[in-house]
Design a protein around this motif. Structure first.
Motif, short mmCIF file in Angstrom:
data_model
loop_
_atom_site.label_atom_id
_atom_site.label_comp_id
_atom_site.label_asym_id
_atom_site.label_seq_id
_atom_site.Cartn_x
_atom_site.Cartn_y
_atom_site.Cartn_z
N GLU A 144 -12.95 38.85 -24.28
CA GLU A 144 -12.62 39.72 -24.63
C GLU A 144 -12.32 39.65 -26.48
O GLU A 144 -12.00 40.68 -27.05
N HIS A 145 -12.51 38.49 -26.87
CA HIS A 145 -12.12 38.34 -28.28
C HIS A 145 -13.54 38.50 -29.07
O HIS A 145 -13.24 38.22 -30.34
N TYR A 146 -14.59 38.86 -28.55
CA TYR A 146 -15.68 38.77 -29.21
C TYR A 146 -15.72 39.84 -30.32
O TYR A 146 -16.28 39.57 -31.27
N ILE A 147 -14.85 40.95 -30.23
CA ILE A 147 -14.91 41.92 -30.98
C ILE A 147 -14.19 41.34 -32.26
O ILE A 147 -14.41 41.69 -33.39
N VAL A 148 -12.99 40.54 -32.23
CA VAL A 148 -12.30 40.02 -33.41
C VAL A 148 -13.34 39.01 -33.88
O VAL A 148 -13.41 38.67 -35.21
N VAL A 149 -13.89 38.11 -33.18
CA VAL A 149 -14.74 37.16 -33.56
C VAL A 149 -15.89 37.77 -34.79
O VAL A 149 -16.03 37.32 -35.82
N LYS A 150 -16.59 38.89 -34.15
CA LYS A 150 -17.65 39.67 -34.98
C LYS A 150 -16.90 40.06 -36.13
O LYS A 150 -17.73 39.78 -37.24
N GLU A 151 -15.73 40.48 -36.19
CA GLU A 151 -14.96 41.08 -37.46
C GLU A 151 -14.63 40.05 -38.31
O GLU A 151 -14.95 40.17 -39.54
N LEU A 152 -14.14 38.98 -37.72
CA LEU A 152 -13.80 37.83 -38.69
C LEU A 152 -15.17 37.27 -39.29
O LEU A 152 -14.96 36.67 -40.60
N TYR A 153 -15.98 37.02 -38.55
CA TYR A 153 -17.19 36.38 -38.99
C TYR A 153 -17.80 37.34 -40.30
O TYR A 153 -18.08 36.71 -41.31
N SER A 154 -18.00 38.61 -40.18
CA SER A 154 -18.55 39.52 -40.94
C SER A 154 -17.55 39.32 -42.23
O SER A 154 -18.11 39.34 -43.46
N ARG A 155 -16.33 39.22 -41.98
CA ARG A 155 -15.41 39.18 -43.45
C ARG A 155 -15.65 38.14 -44.13
O ARG A 155 -15.51 37.99 -45.36
N HIS A 181 -9.00 33.29 -42.10
CA HIS A 181 -10.20 33.75 -41.35
C HIS A 181 -10.62 32.79 -40.02
O HIS A 181 -10.85 33.09 -39.00
N GLU A 182 -11.01 31.62 -40.63
CA GLU A 182 -11.52 30.53 -39.79
C GLU A 182 -10.64 30.05 -38.67
O GLU A 182 -11.12 29.80 -37.55
N ARG A 183 -9.32 30.02 -38.96
CA ARG A 183 -8.48 29.48 -38.07
C ARG A 183 -8.16 30.54 -37.01
O ARG A 183 -7.98 30.21 -35.82
N LEU A 184 -8.19 31.90 -37.46
CA LEU A 184 -8.04 32.81 -36.47
C LEU A 184 -9.15 33.03 -35.40
O LEU A 184 -9.01 33.13 -34.44
N LEU A 185 -10.41 32.67 -36.16
CA LEU A 185 -11.47 32.70 -35.20
C LEU A 185 -11.48 31.58 -34.27
O LEU A 185 -12.21 31.69 -33.16
N TRP A 186 -11.16 30.59 -34.63
CA TRP A 186 -10.97 29.25 -33.87
C TRP A 186 -10.10 29.80 -32.43
O TRP A 186 -10.28 29.09 -31.57
N ALA A 187 -8.73 30.53 -32.88
CA ALA A 187 -8.29 30.89 -31.75
C ALA A 187 -8.61 31.88 -30.57
O ALA A 187 -8.13 32.12 -29.53
N CYS A 188 -9.75 32.36 -31.05
CA CYS A 188 -10.54 33.35 -30.03
C CYS A 188 -11.14 32.43 -29.03
O CYS A 188 -12.31 31.78 -29.48
N THR A 189 -10.82 32.58 -27.71
CA THR A 189 -11.48 31.60 -26.79
C THR A 189 -11.93 32.46 -25.67
O THR A 189 -12.52 32.03 -24.84
N ARG A 190 -11.40 33.85 -25.29
CA ARG A 190 -11.74 34.60 -24.20
C ARG A 190 -12.94 35.25 -24.58
O ARG A 190 -12.95 36.05 -25.82
N THR A 214 -1.67 35.96 -23.12
CA THR A 214 -2.37 36.27 -22.02
C THR A 214 -3.01 37.63 -21.97
O THR A 214 -3.92 38.03 -21.07
N GLU A 215 -2.43 38.74 -22.45
CA GLU A 215 -3.03 40.00 -22.56
C GLU A 215 -4.13 40.18 -23.97
O GLU A 215 -4.11 39.14 -24.72
N ASN A 216 -4.81 41.12 -23.53
CA ASN A 216 -5.91 41.43 -24.53
C ASN A 216 -5.39 42.33 -25.78
O ASN A 216 -5.01 43.38 -25.62
N LEU A 217 -4.77 41.72 -26.65
CA LEU A 217 -4.33 42.23 -27.97
C LEU A 217 -5.47 42.22 -29.10
O LEU A 217 -5.15 42.12 -30.38
N SER A 218 -6.60 42.29 -28.87
CA SER A 218 -7.58 42.15 -30.01
C SER A 218 -7.61 43.46 -30.73
O SER A 218 -7.61 43.14 -32.03
#
Length: 762
Positions: A420-431, A409-418, A383-387
């Motif tokens: 505030e996760h956009y920064i993680v999605v951007k990093e995982l997508y770039s990687r 990488h792809e499974r972690l990206l799927w776990a991003c749903t909120r 529930t906390e933002n641990l990005s």
């Protein structure tokens, strides 16, 4: 521990203790109705008390099977009548093959390991040893019957020995049945009552029963068996009794049964009996602590193993990694693996016949990756933002040379749903794009969706552009997601009247092969209308028609509004006539705009006809319709006509609002009628309406100019000034921040409004 020697024989593995077989001695093993004669070579004799040890295995149905016998009546014809032979069963896939320890030869030589403990192996990286966890022990004198077919057991598990003394028959004891008879045992006397006529049995039999009791949640029976063994040890002067392997099995039973309060009693008992713990003991303690939800204590045990000078096993490392997983400490798991890797490469980890460290290293590496992935996924669903924690662990894994693969990488990206996760999605997508040649289309669509949810529209568009340029080819879902994002941007531009941005967004859509629909065109038309950009609205309307999109009533309404604001009444009437001719039915908004057009032209008879037409079509005029008429009269200085329409509205049982009173009061004060304006202001107050300060100032100023005898104190205090609406051009920065789009310093080019089809396709 007695040294073991292996003899391969046509796929079979024979593990034989150094018993000093004489050259030329032989024995036969019956297996699947085939007889094999194994001729044994001579080895140095290493006896334990009065009993020797022999352990045999054979490949049967994908398993390693063997026998373990302890009988002074069993004779292989090689000069050792007291030889003990044990069958055992482990799976072929076990990385340790058939390496076992003979822990039951004597109390002095008990090492605590005959087979690897089930709980430890199950939780470790070495795989589970399918020895049925000791449930079946096939013995020359005591044959343990398991769940397999009786015929198969006769063929696979019977051990025969032929020598000059003749051939002896084997008796069978069902250990499962034996354990069943002990299920209610609570004291050593209860165990003695059942086992008093069973004779001498190998300690493996007791170990199997103890672990079975643990699985069945019958710790009282397991403890009773151990107490009985302790009693037998006193009676036999230490020849038979619980050894390290028995205690390790008991700790495993505690873990299985979750009777954790017995752990301290077992450890104290071991200390009293003088049984020193080994690495298997400590591994069992770590597993118990984990079952109790105490991962910190489990990691303390890991440090204690090293302080005792014992070598950590793969199970030790894997259990510690699991502890870090339970603690959600991916950095700790990564540090542990780095330390292990350094020791492994430096050669500090000693080669062990029981461990294939090269294979275990690869497994621990994969397991560390798995633990780090699970920890990061746990952070993302928290529930906390641990990005930031996820990004830091990804960086540390890169620095450690242990980066996650594409699947992680792809499974972690799927776990991003909120959002505030956009920064993680951007990093995982770039990687994923940089390090891997392929990427899943569904993952890209999920990234586009999340970027839109986080209002990072331009970032979502960049992902869509990557799909067009690099692949995979976008599908309908990709198209719909990007179009929905454009709709949000266009809606924002529409609300703020940013018609220039609306035009550029339309151009951007067409550049990316996205065909704007009526919704997108209408958003830009409304933005032009709000900004009173009549010429832009006309050109956009024409372009919409040229692109093959059929205008809707919203399109016509926006165009009519833009024309009315510029007082292009004749053009507005032509648009209305065209709308009717093509079969587009007008709505309330269109009727209101046309009423305002007629009012501007001073054709109030047409206004009356229009209102009657509205009623006949089932559309009742509203306060907005009358406000448009009153506003038109006020702009023309026709306060009397406006006042008349005000009364007609009251006749229609329509309650005027603040706009009605403000526009009418403004018209009356300009026309030199402060007394009527004053009365309307008091009337609005009595109806609970809060008029703007502009209306208050108009009444006061008009009363003073025309010297009207009114009680200004009855008006009450002056209303506060309403916040002025920002100019459209000054809201550009706000829009750019909202839409996460770059702000263009380049001046708007009028050519962007209308781009001929030939120019766009050239």
């Amino acid at each position: 521990m007695q040294a073991l020697t292996t003899l391969p024989s046509k796929g079979d593995l024979w593990v034989i203790a150094q018993l000093g077989f004489e050259l030329g001695s032989s024995f036969r093993i019956q297996n699947r109705k085939r007889r094999k004669r194994i001729r044994c070579c001579g080895f140095p004799v290493c006896q334990s008390g009065s009993a020797g040890s022999l352990l045999l295995s054979n490949t049967v149905r994908g398993f390693r099977r063997g026998a373990c016998c302890g009988s002074n009546k069993f004779d292989l014809g090689c000069g050792y009548p007291n030889l003990k032979v044990a069958f055992f069963c482990i799976p072929k896939k076990d990385p340790l093959n058939a390496l076992v320890a003979l822990a039951w030869g004597s109390e002095q030589q008990a090492t605590g390991e005959f087979l690897k403990e089930g709980p430890d192996v199950a939780n470790g990286v070495s795989g589970k040893i399918a020895s049925t966890d000791g449930d079946y022990l096939n013995v020359r004198e005591v044959d343990v019957v398991g769940d397999n077919d009786d015929d198969d057991k006769r063929e696979d598990d019977n051990v025969e020995s032929t020598e000059k003394h003749g051939e002896e028959k084997s008796s069978k004891v069902d250990v499962r049945s034996l354990a069943w008879s002990l299920r209610f045992a609570r004291t050593a006397d209860d165990v003695e009552e059942v086992l008093k006529d069973k004779g001498e049995l190998p300690l493996q039999v007791y170990s199997s029963m103890i672990r079975g009791f643990g699985r069945d949640k019958r710790m009282h029976s397991a403890m009773a068996v151990v107490e009985w063994l302790k009693k037998k040890k006193l009676e036999a002067n230490g020849l038979v009794g619980p050894n390290l392997f028995i205690y390790n099995s008991l700790l495993g039973a505690i873990k299985q049964s979750q009777e954790f309060e017995e752990m301290d009693n077992v450890l104290n008992d071991m200390a009293q009996e003088g049984v020193l713990p080994n690495v298997v003991t400590y591994n069992a303690l770590m597993a118990i602590y984990l079952e109790q939800g105490r991962p910190t204590e489990a990691l303390n045990i890991l440090e204690e193993i090293q302080k005792k000078g014992l070598n950590l096993s793969p199970v030790s490392y894997s259990t510690a990694l699991l502890a870090y997983r339970r603690m959600e400490d991916g950095h700790g798991a990564l540090r542990l693996f780095i330390e292990f890797r350094e020791k492994y490469h430096k050669g500090d980890i000693k080669e062990d016949a029981d461990e294939d460290w090269e294979n275990e290293f690869a497994k621990l590496e994969k397991y560390t990756l798995r633990v780090c992935y699970q920890v990061m996924r746990g952070w993302l669903v928290n529930t906390e933002n641990l990005s930031t924690n996820v990004l830091k662990l990804l960086t540390d894994m890169d620095n450690a040379g242990l980066p996650p693969g594409r699947a992680e990488h792809e499974r972690l990206l799927w776990a991003c749903t909120r959002e505030e996760h956009y920064i993680v999605v951007k990093e995982l997508y770039s990687r994923t794009r940089e390090k891997h040649s392929e990427i899943s289309l569904s993952v890209c669509n999920h990234a586009i969706w999340l970027m839109g949810k986080a209002k990072k529209w331009w970032a979502a568009l960049e992902i869509y552009e990557d799909l067009l340029d690099k692949g995979p080819k976008p599908n309908n879902m990709s198209y719909e997601l990007v179009v929905s994002h454009f709709n949000f941007l266009l809606s924002a531009a529409k609300k703020k009247g940013l018609w220039r941005w609306g035009v550029r967004l339309l151009n951007k859509m067409e550049d990316k092969g996205l065909k704007p629909g009526s919704r997108e065109w209408n958003s830009v038309l409304i933005a032009c209308s709000k900004a009173s950009e009549t010429s832009a609205a006309v050109e956009i309307f024409k372009r919409m028609v040229q692109q093959g999109e059929k205008p809707t009533i919203i399109s016509y309404g926006a165009l009519l509004s833009a024309l009315e604001k510029k007082k292009l009444y004749d053009e507005a009437r032509r648009v209305w006539d065209h709308m009717i001719s093509v079969g587009v039915e007008p709505n309330l908004y269109a009727y209101t705009i046309l009423a305002s057009v007629f009012t501007g032209q001073g054709k109030f008879n047409l206004v009356d006809s229009l209102l009657k037409e509205m009623v006949s079509t089932g559309i009742d005029p509203t306060v907005v319709t009358y406000n448009a008429i009153i506003s038109g009269c006020a702009r023309q200085g026709k306060s009397s006509v406006a006042y008349e329409w005000f009364h007609r509205m009251k006749v229609q049982n329509l309650s005027p609002n603040e706009i009605t009173y403000e526009m009418l009061i403004e018209a009356l004060t300009k026309d030199g009628k402060p007394r009527i304006a004053y009365e309307l202001y008091l009337r609005a107050q009595s109806e609970g309406l809060n008029l703007a300060s502009k209306a208050y100032d108009a009444v006061v100023q008009s009363s003073q100019v025309y010297k009207a005898t009114v009680n200004l104190t009855a008006l009450g205090p002056r209303p506060p000034d309403k916040k002025k609406t920002l100019h459209i051009r000054k809201t550009l920065t706000e829009f750019c921040n909202l839409a996460d789009v770059p702000r263009r310093s380049k001046p708007f080019d009028r050519k962007e409004i209308y781009i001929p089809q030939t120019e766009r396709t050239s």
